[in-house]
Scaffold this motif. Structure first.
Motif, PDB file in Angstrom:
ATOM      1  N   CYS A 104      42.754 -32.082 -14.674  1.00 53.85           N
ATOM      2  CA  CYS A 104      42.784 -30.832 -13.911  1.00 53.85           C
ATOM      3  C   CYS A 104      41.643 -29.878 -14.253  1.00 53.85           C
ATOM      4  CB  CYS A 104      44.130 -30.124 -14.112  1.00 53.85           C
ATOM      5  SG  CYS A 104      44.373 -29.460 -15.778  1.00 53.85           S
ATOM      6  N   GLY A 105      40.889 -30.171 -15.297  1.00 54.40           N
ATOM      7  CA  GLY A 105      39.755 -29.329 -15.664  1.00 54.40           C
ATOM      8  C   GLY A 105      40.093 -28.146 -16.554  1.00 54.40           C
ATOM      9  N   GLU A 106      41.367 -27.996 -16.916  1.00 53.23           N
ATOM     10  CA  GLU A 106      41.781 -26.884 -17.773  1.00 53.23           C
ATOM     11  C   GLU A 106      41.284 -27.099 -19.209  1.00 53.23           C
ATOM     12  OE1 GLU A 106      44.039 -23.239 -18.223  1.00 53.23           O
ATOM     13  OE2 GLU A 106      43.447 -24.394 -16.450  1.00 53.23           O
ATOM     14  N   PRO A 107      40.835 -26.032 -19.907  1.00 48.16           N
ATOM     15  CA  PRO A 107      40.504 -26.187 -21.328  1.00 48.16           C
ATOM     16  C   PRO A 107      41.726 -26.672 -22.107  1.00 48.16           C
ATOM     17  CG  PRO A 107      39.658 -24.109 -20.488  1.00 48.16           C
ATOM     18  CD  PRO A 107      40.533 -24.670 -19.411  1.00 48.16           C
ATOM     19  N   THR A 108      41.523 -27.617 -22.997  1.00 46.65           N
ATOM     20  CA  THR A 108      42.634 -28.195 -23.743  1.00 46.65           C
ATOM     21  C   THR A 108      42.773 -27.552 -25.111  1.00 46.65           C
ATOM     22  OG1 THR A 108      41.123 -29.962 -24.431  1.00 46.65           O
ATOM     23  CG2 THR A 108      42.585 -30.421 -22.574  1.00 46.65           C
ATOM     24  N   TRP A 146      43.050 -34.393 -34.190  1.00 42.75           N
ATOM     25  CA  TRP A 146      42.897 -35.765 -33.715  1.00 42.75           C
ATOM     26  C   TRP A 146      43.451 -35.993 -32.310  1.00 42.75           C
ATOM     27  CZ3 TRP A 146      40.037 -39.585 -35.828  1.00 42.75           C
ATOM     28  CH2 TRP A 146      39.497 -39.328 -37.096  1.00 42.75           C
ATOM     29  N   ALA A 147      43.775 -34.930 -31.623  1.00 42.38           N
ATOM     30  CA  ALA A 147      44.211 -35.040 -30.239  1.00 42.38           C
ATOM     31  C   ALA A 147      44.018 -33.689 -29.560  1.00 42.38           C
ATOM     32  CB  ALA A 147      45.668 -35.489 -30.145  1.00 42.38           C
ATOM     33  N   ARG A 148      44.040 -33.695 -28.233  1.00 40.96           N
ATOM     34  CA  ARG A 148      43.974 -32.467 -27.446  1.00 40.96           C
ATOM     35  C   ARG A 148      45.060 -32.537 -26.374  1.00 40.96           C
ATOM     36  NH1 ARG A 148      38.240 -30.163 -28.307  1.00 40.96           N
ATOM     37  NH2 ARG A 148      38.971 -28.488 -26.943  1.00 40.96           N
ATOM     38  N   ARG A 149      45.640 -31.383 -26.078  1.00 35.59           N
ATOM     39  CA  ARG A 149      46.721 -31.306 -25.096  1.00 35.59           C
ATOM     40  C   ARG A 149      46.350 -30.294 -24.017  1.00 35.59           C
ATOM     41  NH1 ARG A 149      51.781 -29.918 -27.982  1.00 35.59           N
ATOM     42  NH2 ARG A 149      50.779 -27.880 -28.152  1.00 35.59           N
ATOM     43  N   CYS A 150      46.635 -30.658 -22.777  1.00 34.74           N
ATOM     44  CA  CYS A 150      46.374 -29.749 -21.668  1.00 34.74           C
ATOM     45  C   CYS A 150      47.564 -28.806 -21.495  1.00 34.74           C
ATOM     46  CB  CYS A 150      46.147 -30.538 -20.385  1.00 34.74           C
ATOM     47  SG  CYS A 150      45.903 -29.477 -18.938  1.00 34.74           S
ATOM     48  N   PRO A 151      47.361 -27.495 -21.566  1.00 37.38           N
ATOM     49  CA  PRO A 151      48.472 -26.559 -21.400  1.00 37.38           C
ATOM     50  C   PRO A 151      48.974 -26.487 -19.961  1.00 37.38           C
ATOM     51  CG  PRO A 151      46.412 -25.357 -21.564  1.00 37.38           C
ATOM     52  CD  PRO A 151      46.085 -26.807 -21.804  1.00 37.38           C
ATOM     53  N   ASN A 152      48.193 -27.018 -19.032  1.00 39.77           N
ATOM     54  CA  ASN A 152      48.574 -26.952 -17.618  1.00 39.77           C
ATOM     55  C   ASN A 152      49.487 -28.106 -17.224  1.00 39.77           C
ATOM     56  OD1 ASN A 152      48.454 -26.006 -14.873  1.00 39.77           O
ATOM     57  ND2 ASN A 152      46.999 -27.651 -14.466  1.00 39.77           N
ATOM     58  N   LEU A 162      31.746 -35.583 -32.068  1.00 36.75           N
ATOM     59  CA  LEU A 162      31.099 -35.763 -30.766  1.00 36.75           C
ATOM     60  C   LEU A 162      32.131 -35.844 -29.645  1.00 36.75           C
ATOM     61  CD1 LEU A 162      28.207 -38.263 -31.588  1.00 36.75           C
ATOM     62  CD2 LEU A 162      28.023 -35.840 -31.042  1.00 36.75           C
ATOM     63  N   TRP A 163      33.292 -36.446 -29.938  1.00 38.50           N
ATOM     64  CA  TRP A 163      34.337 -36.496 -28.911  1.00 38.50           C
ATOM     65  C   TRP A 163      34.806 -35.080 -28.547  1.00 38.50           C
ATOM     66  CZ3 TRP A 163      39.704 -35.273 -29.460  1.00 38.50           C
ATOM     67  CH2 TRP A 163      40.452 -35.510 -28.304  1.00 38.50           C
ATOM     68  N   HIS A 164      35.048 -34.249 -29.531  1.00 37.08           N
ATOM     69  CA  HIS A 164      35.453 -32.872 -29.232  1.00 37.08           C
ATOM     70  C   HIS A 164      34.365 -32.137 -28.449  1.00 37.08           C
ATOM     71  CE1 HIS A 164      39.313 -32.376 -31.186  1.00 37.08           C
ATOM     72  NE2 HIS A 164      38.869 -32.963 -32.275  1.00 37.08           N
ATOM     73  N   ARG A 165      33.127 -32.325 -28.860  1.00 32.43           N
ATOM     74  CA  ARG A 165      32.023 -31.632 -28.198  1.00 32.43           C
ATOM     75  C   ARG A 165      31.945 -31.984 -26.714  1.00 32.43           C
ATOM     76  NH1 ARG A 165      26.122 -33.841 -29.045  1.00 32.43           N
ATOM     77  NH2 ARG A 165      27.033 -35.247 -27.477  1.00 32.43           N
ATOM     78  N   ASP A 166      32.179 -33.262 -26.411  1.00 32.01           N
ATOM     79  CA  ASP A 166      31.984 -33.740 -25.038  1.00 32.01           C
ATOM     80  C   ASP A 166      33.240 -33.683 -24.179  1.00 32.01           C
ATOM     81  OD1 ASP A 166      29.387 -34.270 -25.759  1.00 32.01           O
ATOM     82  OD2 ASP A 166      29.719 -36.420 -26.097  1.00 32.01           O
ATOM     83  N   HIS A 167      34.405 -33.399 -24.770  1.00 33.34           N
ATOM     84  CA  HIS A 167      35.662 -33.448 -24.018  1.00 33.34           C
ATOM     85  C   HIS A 167      36.534 -32.224 -24.289  1.00 33.34           C
ATOM     86  CE1 HIS A 167      34.300 -37.647 -24.239  1.00 33.34           C
ATOM     87  NE2 HIS A 167      34.862 -37.779 -23.056  1.00 33.34           N
ATOM     88  N   PRO A 168      36.033 -31.021 -24.019  1.00 31.38           N
ATOM     89  CA  PRO A 168      36.838 -29.831 -24.272  1.00 31.38           C
ATOM     90  C   PRO A 168      37.840 -29.520 -23.162  1.00 31.38           C
ATOM     91  CG  PRO A 168      34.704 -29.175 -23.444  1.00 31.38           C
ATOM     92  CD  PRO A 168      34.665 -30.673 -23.574  1.00 31.38           C
ATOM     93  N   ARG A 169      37.739 -30.224 -22.026  1.00 26.66           N
ATOM     94  CA  ARG A 169      38.596 -29.926 -20.875  1.00 26.66           C
ATOM     95  C   ARG A 169      39.421 -31.140 -20.467  1.00 26.66           C
ATOM     96  NH1 ARG A 169      37.571 -25.255 -18.015  1.00 26.66           N
ATOM     97  NH2 ARG A 169      35.785 -24.029 -18.798  1.00 26.66           N
TER      98      ARG A 169
END
Length: 364
Positions: free
Chosen positions: A193-197, A204-210, A182-189
């Motif tokens: 800055c709003g960039e896709p992560t 288990w984590a997401r990183r912003c390429p921007n 559910l966390w991935h589903r609701d937090h893809p950006r």
């Protein structure tokens, strides 16, 4: 059936004291927190274990179709990774490495991956048996695998239904899968800055390429509290239960609310009870916790004793408050004049813990 009369709310007897400090909640009463599997947290930080798992013929996959999991009998259906088709990458539903199942003689068991697909379309009257009106490749592969191995018929069901009946290890795995999914589903950006992560650390984590910011699965702490009037006589002591504005019918439960930034657990208990019931409480005691992935809460179970005030519902979140002695609560549960939380909820455990005996299961 007529309502069982409850005691009129009143101030506690001056000088009264609660019964002796209770024991903590037994893990057996908390189906979402009874058994932990090996999350393999160190390995998943150092390597993308999803790649290693894909090359391992023993790797198993838990497929979630929306909020539904595949079960046969009273056990999850975990499918060998080789039995499942490749699917297009979905940034809101990435593959996640959940951890390892127990192996023989304490050795690490097979790795388990989560693969999620979008929420099911209505499938007619028997949506729990087949969650898609139009067959979805992963769901179809799970169905074919289950049919091929024989045994109990495959069905799809949600965590609320499955929590009390699955083996504790399966429940823990499913709670984790639903929470992180559910966390991935609701937090893809990126929230900055709003960039896709990008998904990293084995899911288990997401990183912003921007902006290179890192983002981790969110858990929201919430207190849930059994409030008593503190009468030293167990036959006279009363428990406070409330009816939420969100609930239909005669559902009553313990009071609860989110912990605010900068607030301790004990402070949150005092504030929430004052806000929802107009009471000042003390002697806050922590009893146990349970994850509640609807979508991402951690419920911190407590008890507290009223020190002053009269119970008055706030009229917004809580519409009605009732006091129950133990005898009144037993009768209300027996007759169904009040519907209490089911076993899947920590509220059930808190009420039963105060009562000193188990409660009948309900459909709630």
């Amino acid at each position: 059936m007529g309502d069982v009369p409850a005691s009129t709310p009143s101030e506690p007897v001056p000088g009264s004291r609660p019964v002796p400090a209770p024991e903590r909640l037994s893990p057996a009463r908390l189906p979402f927190a009874a058994t932990a599997f090996d999350r393999d947290a160190v390995d998943r930080e150092l390597h993308d274990v999803r790649v290693l798992a894909a090359q391992d013929p023993t790797t198993l996959v838990l497929v979630l179709a929306g909020g539904l999991a595949p079960v046969a009998g009273d056990a999850l259906v975990l499918v060998p990774a080789a039995e499942l088709p490749a699917v297009p990458h979905d940034p809101r539903r990435p593959e996640v490495y959940l951890g390892r199942l127990p192996g023989a003689d304490g050795a690490p068991g097979p790795r388990v991956l989560l693969r999620a697909v979008a929420a099911p379309e209505p499938g007619g009257e028997d949506a729990a048996a087949e969650p898609f009106a139009v067959p979805e490749p992963l769901v179809a592969a799970v169905t074919a695998f289950a049919a091929g191995r024989g045994g109990e018929e495959l069905r799809w069901a949600g965590l609320r239904e499955l929590g009390p009946v699955l083996p504790t290890g399966d429940t823990s795995l499913l709670v984790t899968a639903q929470s992180v999914g559910l966390w991935h589903r609701d937090h893809p950006r990126c929230p900055q800055c709003g960039e896709p992560t990008e998904v990293i650390r084995s899911g288990w984590a997401r990183r912003c390429p921007n902006d290179e910011s890192l983002h981790f699965p969110r858990t929201d702490p919430a207190i849930i509290v059994a409030v008593s009037d503190g009468d030293p006589d167990p036959d006279r002591e009363r428990l406070l239960l409330g009816r939420s504005a969100l609930w239909k019918g005669n559902r009553f439960s313990t009071l609860a609310g989110f912990v605010e930034p900068g607030e301790s657990l004990e402070q949150a208990v005092v504030r929430e009870v004052a806000e929802e019931a107009g009471l000042t409480v003390g002697d806050v005691q922590y009893l146990g916790s349970q994850p509640w992935p609807f979508p991402r809460s951690l419920m911190l179970g407590c008890r507290a004793v009223v020190r002053s005030g009269a119970a008055v519902p706030d009229g917004q979140e809580i519409l009605e408050l009732r006091w129950f002695t133990r005898a009144q609560l037993r009768e209300a549960a027996r007759t169904g004049s009040v519907t209490l939380p089911g076993r899947v909820s920590i509220a059930h455990a808190l009420i039963a813990h105060w009562l000193g005996e188990d409660l009948p299961e309900t459909a709630w």
